[in-house]
Design a protein around this motif. Sequence first.
Motif, mmCIF file in Angstrom:
data_model
loop_
_atom_site.group_PDB
_atom_site.id
_atom_site.type_symbol
_atom_site.label_atom_id
_atom_site.label_comp_id
_atom_site.label_asym_id
_atom_site.label_seq_id
_atom_site.Cartn_x
_atom_site.Cartn_y
_atom_site.Cartn_z
ATOM 1 N N ARG A 1 -98.031 -35.634 28.532
ATOM 2 C CA ARG A 1 -97.503 -36.643 27.584
ATOM 3 C C ARG A 1 -98.549 -37.709 27.303
ATOM 4 N NH1 ARG A 1 -93.184 -34.569 24.980
ATOM 5 N NH2 ARG A 1 -92.583 -33.018 26.466
ATOM 6 N N ILE A 2 -99.223 -38.148 28.370
ATOM 7 C CA ILE A 2 -100.251 -39.182 28.180
ATOM 8 C C ILE A 2 -101.339 -38.634 27.257
ATOM 9 C CG2 ILE A 2 -102.036 -40.579 29.319
ATOM 10 C CD1 ILE A 2 -100.257 -40.644 31.820
ATOM 11 N N ARG A 3 -101.785 -37.418 27.564
ATOM 12 C CA ARG A 3 -102.900 -36.829 26.811
ATOM 13 C C ARG A 3 -102.502 -36.515 25.365
ATOM 14 N NH1 ARG A 3 -103.966 -32.698 30.175
ATOM 15 N NH2 ARG A 3 -105.263 -33.924 31.559
ATOM 16 N N GLN A 4 -101.304 -35.940 25.185
ATOM 17 C CA GLN A 4 -100.959 -35.422 23.858
ATOM 18 C C GLN A 4 -100.178 -36.393 22.977
ATOM 19 O OE1 GLN A 4 -98.983 -31.703 24.477
ATOM 20 N NE2 GLN A 4 -100.845 -30.673 25.129
ATOM 21 N N ILE A 5 -99.525 -37.372 23.608
ATOM 22 C CA ILE A 5 -98.703 -38.277 22.798
ATOM 23 C C ILE A 5 -99.204 -39.722 22.875
ATOM 24 C CG2 ILE A 5 -96.374 -39.209 22.463
ATOM 25 C CD1 ILE A 5 -95.332 -36.448 23.274
ATOM 26 N N PHE A 6 -99.352 -40.253 24.089
ATOM 27 C CA PHE A 6 -99.707 -41.679 24.201
ATOM 28 C C PHE A 6 -101.119 -41.966 23.696
ATOM 29 C CE2 PHE A 6 -96.628 -42.361 28.044
ATOM 30 C CZ PHE A 6 -95.552 -42.247 27.184
ATOM 31 N N LEU A 7 -102.101 -41.184 24.136
ATOM 32 C CA LEU A 7 -103.485 -41.504 23.768
ATOM 33 C C LEU A 7 -103.752 -41.326 22.267
ATOM 34 C CD1 LEU A 7 -105.398 -40.293 26.953
ATOM 35 C CD2 LEU A 7 -104.891 -42.641 26.255
ATOM 36 N N PRO A 8 -103.341 -40.197 21.651
ATOM 37 C CA PRO A 8 -103.606 -40.059 20.208
ATOM 38 C C PRO A 8 -102.879 -41.086 19.347
ATOM 39 C CG PRO A 8 -102.926 -37.952 21.178
ATOM 40 C CD PRO A 8 -102.746 -38.982 22.238
ATOM 41 N N ASN A 9 -101.746 -41.601 19.821
ATOM 42 C CA ASN A 9 -100.979 -42.566 19.018
ATOM 43 C C ASN A 9 -101.296 -44.017 19.370
ATOM 44 O OD1 ASN A 9 -99.153 -41.032 17.259
ATOM 45 N ND2 ASN A 9 -98.458 -40.161 19.184
ATOM 46 N N ASP A 10 -102.266 -44.246 20.262
ATOM 47 C CA ASP A 10 -102.565 -45.622 20.698
ATOM 48 C C ASP A 10 -101.329 -46.312 21.280
ATOM 49 O OD1 ASP A 10 -105.228 -45.608 20.209
ATOM 50 O OD2 ASP A 10 -105.105 -46.680 18.299
ATOM 51 N N THR A 11 -100.510 -45.556 21.990
ATOM 52 C CA THR A 11 -99.345 -46.141 22.658
ATOM 53 C C THR A 11 -99.826 -46.926 23.878
ATOM 54 O OG1 THR A 11 -97.968 -44.300 21.956
ATOM 55 C CG2 THR A 11 -97.181 -45.555 23.858
ATOM 56 N N TRP A 12 -99.299 -48.128 24.035
ATOM 57 C CA TRP A 12 -99.718 -48.935 25.184
ATOM 58 C C TRP A 12 -98.959 -48.549 26.457
ATOM 59 C CZ3 TRP A 12 -99.026 -51.443 20.423
ATOM 60 C CH2 TRP A 12 -100.105 -52.189 19.945
ATOM 61 N N LYS A 13 -99.641 -48.714 27.551
ATOM 62 C CA LYS A 13 -99.009 -48.706 28.872
ATOM 63 C C LYS A 13 -98.579 -50.140 29.134
ATOM 64 C CE LYS A 13 -102.208 -48.783 32.125
ATOM 65 N NZ LYS A 13 -103.121 -48.468 33.243
ATOM 66 N N ILE A 14 -97.353 -50.320 29.628
ATOM 67 C CA ILE A 14 -96.891 -51.665 29.985
ATOM 68 C C ILE A 14 -97.092 -51.831 31.485
ATOM 69 C CG2 ILE A 14 -94.931 -53.247 30.030
ATOM 70 C CD1 ILE A 14 -93.698 -51.680 27.711
ATOM 71 N N VAL A 15 -97.927 -52.783 31.847
ATOM 72 C CA VAL A 15 -98.248 -53.002 33.259
ATOM 73 C C VAL A 15 -97.597 -54.289 33.748
ATOM 74 C CG1 VAL A 15 -100.139 -53.341 34.915
ATOM 75 C CG2 VAL A 15 -100.485 -51.895 32.902
ATOM 76 N N ASP A 16 -96.931 -54.195 34.892
ATOM 77 C CA ASP A 16 -96.399 -55.382 35.557
ATOM 78 C C ASP A 16 -97.589 -56.092 36.213
ATOM 79 O OD1 ASP A 16 -95.090 -57.232 37.125
ATOM 80 O OD2 ASP A 16 -94.384 -55.764 38.596
ATOM 81 N N LYS A 17 -97.902 -57.295 35.717
ATOM 82 C CA LYS A 17 -99.116 -57.975 36.204
ATOM 83 C C LYS A 17 -99.060 -58.241 37.702
ATOM 84 C CE LYS A 17 -99.734 -61.311 32.752
ATOM 85 N NZ LYS A 17 -100.448 -62.433 32.131
ATOM 86 N N GLU A 18 -97.839 -58.462 38.202
ATOM 87 C CA GLU A 18 -97.700 -58.807 39.612
ATOM 88 C C GLU A 18 -98.092 -57.651 40.542
ATOM 89 O OE1 GLU A 18 -94.177 -61.540 40.056
ATOM 90 O OE2 GLU A 18 -93.901 -60.149 41.751
ATOM 91 N N THR A 19 -97.679 -56.419 40.167
ATOM 92 C CA THR A 19 -97.904 -55.268 41.055
ATOM 93 C C THR A 19 -98.991 -54.317 40.542
ATOM 94 O OG1 THR A 19 -96.259 -53.982 39.847
ATOM 95 C CG2 THR A 19 -95.462 -55.251 41.741
#
Length: 185
Positions: free
Chosen positions: A50-68
């Motif tokens: 999914r990351i390779r085929q959907i998130f990366l080509p579409n520039d989808t962001w990862k949401i990171v919890d800054k605390e952890t």
Amino acid sequence: MKTLETERLRLERWSVRKDAADLFAYAQDPDVGPNAGWAPHKNIRESKMRIRQIFLPNDTWKIVDKETGRAIGSIGLEPDARRPGIRSMELGYSMAKDYWGRGLMTEAGTAVLEYAFTDLGLEIVTITTGPDNRRSRRVIEKLGFIYEGKLRRAFKIYDGTLRDVLCYSLFRSEWEAAEAARGRT
Ligand SMILES: CC(C)(COP(=O)(O)OP(=O)(O)OC[C@H]1O[C@@H](n2cnc3c(N)ncnc32)[C@H](O)[C@@H]1OP(=O)(O)O)[C@@H](O)C(=O)NCCC(=O)NCCS
């Protein structure tokens, strides 16, 4: 793609190698994917795909919890299939269940809307959801979207079920007026 930062979150590019385990941890949850129309992930291999085929080509962001530092969700803009030839994109998102209800997706969405209207110069951002997805409907309302109407049985989800689609949009002028009212411009 630009990294975005909010009070509690960092929105950045997904990494196949580093983030697949975090994605799988929440994407295997039957309460997450099916609400957005996709099947729960079966294994880490699927999350990597999914990351390779959907998130990366579409520039989808990862949401990171800054605390952890944990990857807790995804948010992105895709071409708006219902408005061809118009500077319009469709917003989509999902988040790990243990992070729901803290205003985090509204926080992430606010940052992405600002990026959409300023950096990308879009005229319209749209979003759709299903009638049963009351949490997402609430996020959509909080982000200032205007309800347009319902397309009956317009979305076939992963198991073949047909869902009604609730359509919303936000024009740049509406977003700018709301920003001015919030004292941000
Ligand atoms: C939809 C989703 C992203 C919401 O994320 P979140 O971080 O919990 O959203 P927020 O906390 O910003 O806002 C949720 C709102 O829904 C409200 N809410 C929670 N449960 C609710 C319910 N059963 N009915 C109605 N509203 C509800 C919350 O109270 C909150 O509103 P408030 O701030 O006015 O109190 C998350 O639930 C999710 O990932 N769901 C699965 C995937 C999905 O549905 N994606 C969207 C597809 S369109």
